[in-house]
Design an enzyme around this catalytic site. Structure first.
Site, PDB file in Angstrom:
ATOM      1  N   HIS A  26     -20.083  -6.942  42.462  1.00 11.51           N
ATOM      2  CA  HIS A  26     -20.567  -6.526  43.791  1.00 11.51           C
ATOM      3  C   HIS A  26     -19.467  -5.764  44.538  1.00 11.51           C
ATOM      4  CE1 HIS A  26     -24.551  -8.317  44.756  1.00 11.51           C
ATOM      5  NE2 HIS A  26     -24.256  -9.180  43.799  1.00 11.51           N
ATOM      6  N   HIS A  42     -32.578 -15.044  40.647  1.00 11.83           N
ATOM      7  CA  HIS A  42     -32.318 -13.608  40.536  1.00 11.83           C
ATOM      8  C   HIS A  42     -33.168 -12.972  39.433  1.00 11.83           C
ATOM      9  CE1 HIS A  42     -28.892 -14.727  43.088  1.00 11.83           C
ATOM     10  NE2 HIS A  42     -28.933 -13.477  43.502  1.00 11.83           N
ATOM     11  N   HIS A  45     -27.777  -6.616  38.683  1.00 12.97           N
ATOM     12  CA  HIS A  45     -28.295  -7.942  38.361  1.00 12.97           C
ATOM     13  C   HIS A  45     -29.033  -7.973  37.034  1.00 12.97           C
ATOM     14  CE1 HIS A  45     -27.131 -11.183  40.968  1.00 12.97           C
ATOM     15  NE2 HIS A  45     -26.880 -10.251  41.873  1.00 12.97           N
ATOM     16  N   GLU A  56     -21.422 -16.777  38.075  1.00 13.44           N
ATOM     17  CA  GLU A  56     -21.667 -16.499  39.507  1.00 13.44           C
ATOM     18  C   GLU A  56     -20.464 -16.101  40.332  1.00 13.44           C
ATOM     19  OE1 GLU A  56     -23.484 -19.551  41.950  1.00 13.44           O
ATOM     20  OE2 GLU A  56     -24.045 -18.073  43.398  1.00 13.44           O
TER      21      GLU A  56
HETATM   22 CU1  CUO Z   1     -27.691 -12.698  45.053  1.00  9.97          CU
HETATM   23 CU2  CUO Z   1     -25.564 -10.824  43.337  1.00  9.97          CU
HETATM   24  O1  CUO Z   1     -26.224 -12.680  43.778  1.00  9.97           O
HETATM   25  O2  CUO Z   1     -26.551 -11.012  44.977  1.00  9.97           O
END
Ligand code: CUO
Length: 752
Positions: free
Chosen positions: A429, A290, A465, A409
């Site tokens: 998210h 990421h 992110h 995570e």
């Molecule tokens: Cu890949 Cu937040 O981890 O989208």
């Protein structure tokens, strides 16, 4: 005598008939047994390791493609019959179990089966709890549990035939995205099925990649098509989803690229959360992959004159940029939730996902606890035991960054203390994707941030992110800088570095290309011909790295070296050259490979298409149907055979650059493979095409250094008695070199 002959003839005729009947039944079941159709692989190829022996049948690939086609279609009559037979069997089984529990023991004979050996699908209560045609989100805990249940059910299948049977049982009962996720998961993970390839997710779910207006256009084009027209083609892009009124639109070509979104879907399929998948350095790769996506996004932002992305650190002020995806969730036109400009994240009060009410302050609390752990130097588990956080460890002890990745995570089975440190990344998210309807008052679907195939389209994905990456960077900058010894390899000198493309040195060219996908594989257009969508995407002319190494002629020369190539913009938003610390997070890994070193001059030519981050082969349904199984799948030329979809798209390897040319820097570092190599277990297999971003399935991550080395840490203050202020100061070491290059965006078609 004539009686005997007549008797023998009858027997022969009956045997022939029997043989024909058995053959016919086997053919109907999809099996083929002629030597022509049966392929026995020597081994599943990956570098130098030995692999699983495989038996490949052409029909198996076709069956897999068939299972993946048109996920929204209603069950066929055969599937309905199969399911009702299963339902009867399940009823019978539950009656028998009930009577047994009522102290009337029933003893089955060995081998007795009621409704087959596998559990009937009626037991898939979690998997069936997600309605069809709605959002399936691996960021939601209840959906992850549902995915686990369905994946486990499919994983029990011992053959493609049995998998197909299970698929037919549940098709039409479970959510379509969950169904495809679980089926793809099994095909990637089951050793005996890894020779089978997955087609592009773009063709399975076109509505996740092209807006509803384009889908309608495709329907109309299909309807209008004349009988002599062999295919119908509709174009989409490069306008994408907003207008030039919004600065963020300048990078819509990047965010809405089909390839990066497919990659992200695949990455989370290969590294899932809460599915019992324990992969080597999973948490660290979550951080690194990421972080690298952010570096690449920032390179393109600078290319179009935008500032680097700002982290979403303050949850109490509105988010300036809205997002209107214009995509549909299903084939019935149901749209994703949209976010207006200046929306404010709110406490989560929806009841449609089995989540308890959730306050934004919980995110802040989890964040604060994780930051405390970083600054105190240890995480605390459920029993109060401390686990120190440091990257200077020897395997099998986990690096601090790996532990933190697991914690953030967050996989509840791996996180050291998921109750205390929470579910920060996933719930971020969720609350962002519910921002437009946090209490479900409007019965609106979640936004695209809830799905790994669509999240990267939304500008807020990068802001979120960046916030997550900031946690990891807080940890990384308190790690001790690498020492001169760790960075250097004095027996090797990088004499020169260059890139060559189209006869030009150190000048790279980008532009636009198109790629056709057969949308009618995923959606039913009621057409008797393929309905294609032509997607516009960024592309570049392929190039070659030309690297000259001078190795010592005597002394202790390593046999093999690792070559690490990075690229970063040379200038920041203000047009000023960056310090080491400012540029540190902009270095994008371009390639990492090993080279057999010989004494004296070594001239390495390495194609951009061989990059260790990319997977240049995204297969369509048609590619896979038309591509014959190779006679020797273990041979190097057939390693694509083990493709499993993860990897950055080849066409996005370079940033766009500017029309007037934009300066970038290449950084090449050579290290001793003896110190980098990792002893792989026997049986390591497949998925090695994009090892830098995806690791290797069933194997250890193929580099012992911390991911992002050497830019993952702050630099040492002094190197060879002089201060280190810029990345170029590292070139005082003989094994490191840099080269200025220019990337020019032509805004023209690139044909290859
Ligand atoms: Cu890949 Cu937040 O981890 O989208």
């Amino acid at each position: 005598m004539s009686l005997v002959i007549a008797y023998m003839s009858t027997i022969s005729l009956l045997m022939l008939l029997g043989w024909w009947l058995v053959s016919w039944l086997l053919l109907r079941s999809g099996a083929k047994w002629t030597t022509k159709n049966r392929k026995i692989t020597d081994e599943c190829h990956l570098g130098h390791t030995t692999k699983y022996p495989l038996i490949t049948m052409d029909s198996e690939q076709k069956q897999v493609l068939d299972m993946l086609q048109r996920p929204f279609r209603l069950p066929t009559q055969r599937e309905r019959q199969l399911r009702s037979r299963r339902a009867v069997a399940a009823d019978l089984l539950s009656t028998l179990e009930k009577s047994r529990s009522e102290s009337h023991p029933i003893v089955f004979e060995v081998g007795t089966r009621v409704g087959g050996s596998e559990p009937p699908p009626q037991r898939l209560t979690l998997a069936r709890s997600i309605p069809r045609g709605t959002v399936f989100s691996i960021f939601v805990k209840s959906h992850r549990l549902a995915a686990k249940e369905l994946c486990d059910y499919f994983m029990e299948a011992s053959s493609v035939q049995e998998l197909r049977q299970r698929v037919e049982e549940v098709r039409g009962l479970v959510n379509e995205k969950l169904f495809i996720f679980a089926l793809s998961f099994v095909i990637i993970r089951k050793p005996e099925m890894r020779h089978l390839r997955l087609p592009s997710i773009v063709e399975i779910f076109p509505c996740m990649f092209v807006p509803v207006t384009t889908v309608s256009e495709m329907e109309q084009e299909a309807r209008k098509s004349t009988p002599d027209q062999e295919i119908v083609v509709t174009e989409y892009g490069p306008e994408f989803s907003s207008t030039h009124l919004k600065p963020e639109h300048r990078v819509a070509y990047w965010r809405e690229d089909y390839g990066i979104n497919s990659h992200h879907w695949h990455w989370h399929l290969v590294y899932p959360v809460d599915l019992g998948v324990m992969r080597d350095r999973k948490g660290e790769l979550f951080f690194y992959m990421h972080q690298q996506m952010l570096a690449r996004y920032d390179m393109d932002r600078l290319s179009v004159g935008l500032n680097r992305v700002q982290k979403l650190s303050n949850w109490r002020i509105p988010i300036p940029d809205g997002y209107f995806p214009k995509l549909t969730i299903n084939n019935a036109g149901q749209t994703w939730g949209s976010r207006q400009d200046n929306s404010l994240v709110q406490d989560y009060r929806r009841e449609d996902f089995g989540l308890l009410p959730f306050d934004v302050s919980e995110l802040e609390q989890w964040h604060s606890r994780i930051m405390d752990a970083i600054h105190q130097g240890y995480l605390v588990d459920h029993d109060g035991n401390q686990t120190r956080l440091t990257d200077n460890v020897k395997p099998p002890e986990k690096r601090g960054i790996d532990l933190l990745g697991d914690t953030v995570e967050a996989d509840s089975s791996i996180s050291l203390n998921s109750l205390f440190y929470g579910d920060l990344h996933n719930m971020g998210h969720v609350v962002i994707s519910a921002i437009h309807d946090p209490d479900y008052a409007h019965r609106e679907n979640l936004g695209v941030m809830s799905d790994t195939a669509t999240a990267m389209r939304d500008p807020v994905f990068y802001r979120w992110h960046k916030y997550i990456d900031d946690i990891f960077q807080e940890y990384k900058v308190i790690q001790p800088p690498y020492t001169t010894e760790e960075l250097s390899l004095s027996s090797v000198e990088v004499v020169s570095v260059a890139v060559e493309s189209q006869g030009q040195k150190n000048q790279l060219i980008t532009g636009w290309s198109t790629r056709d996908f057969e949308a009618s594989r995923g959606l039913d257009f009621n057409a008797d011909k393929p309905v294609m969508v032509r997607l516009t995407h960024l592309n570049h002319h392929p190039f070659v790295y030309s690297i000259k190494l001078q190795a010592a002629n005597s002394g202790s020369l390593p046999k093999e070296v690792t070559v690490r190539i990075f690229m970063a913009p040379k200038l920041n938003e203000r047009g000023v050259e960056m310090s080491f610390m400012e540029q540190r997070l902009l270095w994008a890994e371009m390639d990492r490979f090993t080279h057999d070193l010989k004494p004296g001059l070594n001239h390495i030519l390495r194609s951009s298409t061989s990059s260790s981050i990319t997977n240049s082969n995204e297969f369509t349904f048609r590619d896979l149907e038309e591509r014959p199984n190779p006679d020797n799948p273990g041979a190097p030329e057939n390693t694509l055979f083990n493709f499993c979809g993860c990897g950055w798209p080849q066409h996005m390897l370079l940033p766009r650059g500017k029309q007037e040319g934009m300066p970038f820097e290449l950084f090449v570092m050579v290290t001793d493979w003896n110190q980098d190599k990792v002893a792989q277990p026997d049986g390591a297999c497949s998925c090695s095409a994009a090892a830098s971003f995806c690791g290797i399935l069933d194997a250890l991550y193929p580099d012992a250094r911390p991911m992002g080395f050497p830019f993952d840490r702050r630099p040492m203050p002094m190197l060879l008695n002089r201060p280190v202020g810029r990345a170029s100061d590292l070139t005082r070491l003989s094994n490191i070199a840099m080269q200025d290059i220019t990337i020019t965006f032509t805004n023209a078609q690139i044909t290859q």
